[in-house]
Enzyme design. Sequence first.
Site, PDB file in Angstrom:
ATOM      1  N   ASP A  14      46.921  41.657 -84.146  1.00  0.00           N
ATOM      2  CA  ASP A  14      47.464  40.766 -83.137  1.00  0.00           C
ATOM      3  C   ASP A  14      46.527  40.530 -81.961  1.00  0.00           C
ATOM      4  O   ASP A  14      46.277  39.399 -81.574  1.00  0.00           O
ATOM      5  CB  ASP A  14      48.794  41.317 -82.626  1.00  0.00           C
ATOM      6  CG  ASP A  14      49.411  40.425 -81.577  1.00  0.00           C
ATOM      7  OD1 ASP A  14      49.673  39.246 -81.880  1.00  0.00           O
ATOM      8  OD2 ASP A  14      49.627  40.907 -80.441  1.00  0.00           O
TER       9      ASP A  14
ATOM     10  N   ASP B 258      44.817  45.535 -80.279  1.00  0.00           N
ATOM     11  CA  ASP B 258      45.405  46.672 -80.964  1.00  0.00           C
ATOM     12  C   ASP B 258      45.360  46.434 -82.471  1.00  0.00           C
ATOM     13  O   ASP B 258      44.616  45.578 -82.946  1.00  0.00           O
ATOM     14  CB  ASP B 258      46.848  46.882 -80.495  1.00  0.00           C
ATOM     15  CG  ASP B 258      47.688  45.601 -80.616  1.00  0.00           C
ATOM     16  OD1 ASP B 258      47.216  44.638 -81.258  1.00  0.00           O
ATOM     17  OD2 ASP B 258      48.802  45.565 -80.066  1.00  0.00           O
TER      18      ASP B 258
ATOM     19  N   TYR C 253      56.995  40.725 -78.260  1.00  0.00           N
ATOM     20  CA  TYR C 253      57.173  39.271 -78.333  1.00  0.00           C
ATOM     21  C   TYR C 253      58.676  38.981 -78.405  1.00  0.00           C
ATOM     22  O   TYR C 253      59.200  38.601 -79.446  1.00  0.00           O
ATOM     23  CB  TYR C 253      56.424  38.697 -79.546  1.00  0.00           C
ATOM     24  CG  TYR C 253      54.924  38.799 -79.423  1.00  0.00           C
ATOM     25  CD1 TYR C 253      54.208  37.862 -78.682  1.00  0.00           C
ATOM     26  CD2 TYR C 253      54.219  39.843 -80.020  1.00  0.00           C
ATOM     27  CE1 TYR C 253      52.836  37.954 -78.550  1.00  0.00           C
ATOM     28  CE2 TYR C 253      52.841  39.943 -79.894  1.00  0.00           C
ATOM     29  CZ  TYR C 253      52.153  38.998 -79.150  1.00  0.00           C
ATOM     30  OH  TYR C 253      50.796  39.090 -79.008  1.00  0.00           O
TER      31      TYR C 253
ATOM     32  N   GLU D 151      42.474  41.434 -72.005  1.00  0.00           N
ATOM     33  CA  GLU D 151      42.824  41.521 -73.412  1.00  0.00           C
ATOM     34  C   GLU D 151      42.627  40.158 -74.089  1.00  0.00           C
ATOM     35  O   GLU D 151      42.619  39.114 -73.443  1.00  0.00           O
ATOM     36  CB  GLU D 151      44.259  42.002 -73.616  1.00  0.00           C
ATOM     37  CG  GLU D 151      44.552  42.365 -75.077  1.00  0.00           C
ATOM     38  CD  GLU D 151      45.745  43.271 -75.259  1.00  0.00           C
ATOM     39  OE1 GLU D 151      45.840  43.888 -76.335  1.00  0.00           O
ATOM     40  OE2 GLU D 151      46.582  43.372 -74.349  1.00  0.00           O
TER      41      GLU D 151
END
Length: 819
Positions: A91, A94, A251, A486
């Site tokens: 994703d 990670d 999410y 990120e």
Amino acid sequence: MIIKKITAAVSALAMSAGVLAYMPESTKGDIASVDAASKYNYAEALQKSMFFYEAQQAGKLPEWNQVSWRADSMLKEDGTDSDVIPGGWFDAGDHLKFTLTNAYTASVLAWGLLQYGDTVKKVGLDDIYRKNLKWGLDYVAACDLGDKVIGTIGDDAFDHVWYGSPEAYMRKYTLKTGKDTRPYDEITCCTTVAEMAAALAGGYMVFKDTDPDAAANYLKHAKSLFKLANDVWAKNGSNANKDMGIQAKYYNTINNQGTDNFIDELFYAANWMYMATGDQAYLDKCKNDYIPLFPLESQSTERKFTWGFCWDDTTQGGALLYAINTGDKEWIDHIKHHLDYWMEGYGGKKVNKTPDGLSHLNQWGSLRYAEDAAWIAKVACDTIFKDDAALCEKYNNWAKSQMDYAFGDNDLGLSYVVGMGKNPVNIHHRGASGIHDDHWNALGTKKDDGGKWQTEYAHVLYGALEGGPNQDGSFKDDNGSYENTEVAIDYNAGYTACLCAMVEDYGGQILADFPQPETPKWDEWQISAKINGKGNSYTEIKAWAMNHTAWPTRMSKDIEYHYFFDVSELLKAGLSVDNITVTSNSQQYKEGEAGYGTVSGPYKYEGDPTGNTYYAKIKFEDGRAIMPTGQSEHRDEVQFRVAIPDAIDGKSTAGAWDPENDWSYDGLSANADDLTLPNTLAKHITMYVDGKLVWGTEPDGTEPTPYEIPKQQTTTTTTKVTTTTTVTTTVTTSNEPKTVTLWGDANCDKGVDMADVVLVMQSLASPDRYGNNGTADVHLTAQGAANADVYKNGSGITNNDAQTIQRFLLGIIKELPEK
């Protein structure tokens, strides 16, 4: 669309091969160079975005994966998959796999290719774009279980407390949990299911002509998933998103009231289904079932025009598709209201802006939202607004400003696209870190504690779009600042699709020599050691065998190291080598455990012609216990002693043992209390992995051989590469003469365009992949080489041939081969 003819060109491909660039006074054809209106090479950015998606690949990697520092991951000890559904994309930074974000990403990538496929092909990226898209689509299709779908694969409790490379993930996971498969859940979340249907409908459209079998499978799943999404709504009503599983933590698709949580995804998917099938029933469903429930602005009867296109809100993406599919002025105006809201404001509402011009919707991944909105603007200008030049100029200029902000047009001068321009130091991404211990928050800092901790990132995650700045334009350049640093597959989705449009409008050229394989920044295998004790009859050593591999991260069962010592004093004193013992009384692991080191010797070292050098051998039961997964696992401590008796037959052996002239004793210290420090590295203690010297220098001067990429495969071909000068490489593909079918047509597609230039350059840079019998799907065949031999015909393929084809495309020469 504002695509332009070339008015000047400098061939980046030719320059990379060291040949001269040509500057024409006039040009012909539609091959775009970097347009004067843009200082950024959008084709290069698109090329690097493909690299990012390949870095995110989970499971067994395909042959075409170009990331030299990646290898297979998520596998059990027997090499079988640990994930119930292999493949797909990790994703973000990670190693969790969410079907929701895989599906959203695939739908937007498909949209980009459908809208601007000709441009993607012209710049030579069609093949790799399709491969990356298919990788995601295949995973999404496989996650369809009929009455449910796979929601999340991965143990989030483990994943978000461990920081390491995907290749070592399962060994660490098994060590901590005792399990060799990753958990997963099955869900019916309407939003997730609908986005899967949208992605696969788009996939059908992309592949129906080039891979009809795959396309048919995508459409079959799209239809069943679309039905499932509607069935879930019919059954659960406004709670159709309640079954989210682990996805809900990261999410969450319940952020609004009632049907507002999922009606947008059904609307989005129905439009995709209509485009894929031509079945009017899907548009009728939009009109009768979804539009009456379309989200409204707060305390208003006006349809929602705020927020932005993203994984959880496809409202505006669906609205744009509906406007395109129907030509309905009401929906065309709706998109105008949405884009005005993003720019100067509409209806008293507007997106905030940073002081330096970024439309800033949300703190977490601010650039993701801006580039998604830019994508909506670009598509709208090339479809529903194409006849309104003034409006398109406004929207196109704004979209360009948002894209260029990411490349460095901001007050900080930072490019938030990794590998393009001046980047932040930090990127929150486990795989790119190459971290081997637990001190990941030291990355990007100077907090190495005297060299104990890794602070440098191992890899360049080319093409990744970082989260972006705060609303005040500042940026926290910290690995732990997830909002800023990120990256994620959905961040790159709209950005990538928008790059397709930017290349069409402003041109660009891909890099012929990208990517270059990385080589290690540090020694991947190391030995640290200290003198634990010494006496008249012994030397005791404490040593760490360390695995700091990252190119790629890997483990090996066969690991040993050698400690060399000189026995000349012993022999002079009348003793024998048989009097020497090699023992261990203290280790990190117990006998029977994988990391246990069997200590043995002495063994004669054949590299010493005097015969006086011997060594102790420390060989591990299973070297895979030494793995770059944490503070204790990355090293294996063994304390061993090389000794002779204090006395033999009552006679002291004093003077028969002197370590000062021992090869491996040299440079060791008794005062080195911390073996994590660089000054304890023992270059004269040699380490061997799979029988190959990987660390240190043997007494005869033998050193490790030059680094080779472990994943690189050697393919026997008839291709011969001969360097004739410092800048010209010739590829001879076959001795069999071929009749030219079309001069310049290197890829044998019955046309001559920039893709032929790219293929010639690729065949020179990577003959094993792109030369004759190369492993790539599209490579230079004998026929293609005959067609492409246009410079001094008969001399073989060189970079001059690529340059000549480009000169022909630019109109500098009128025919091929060059006279």
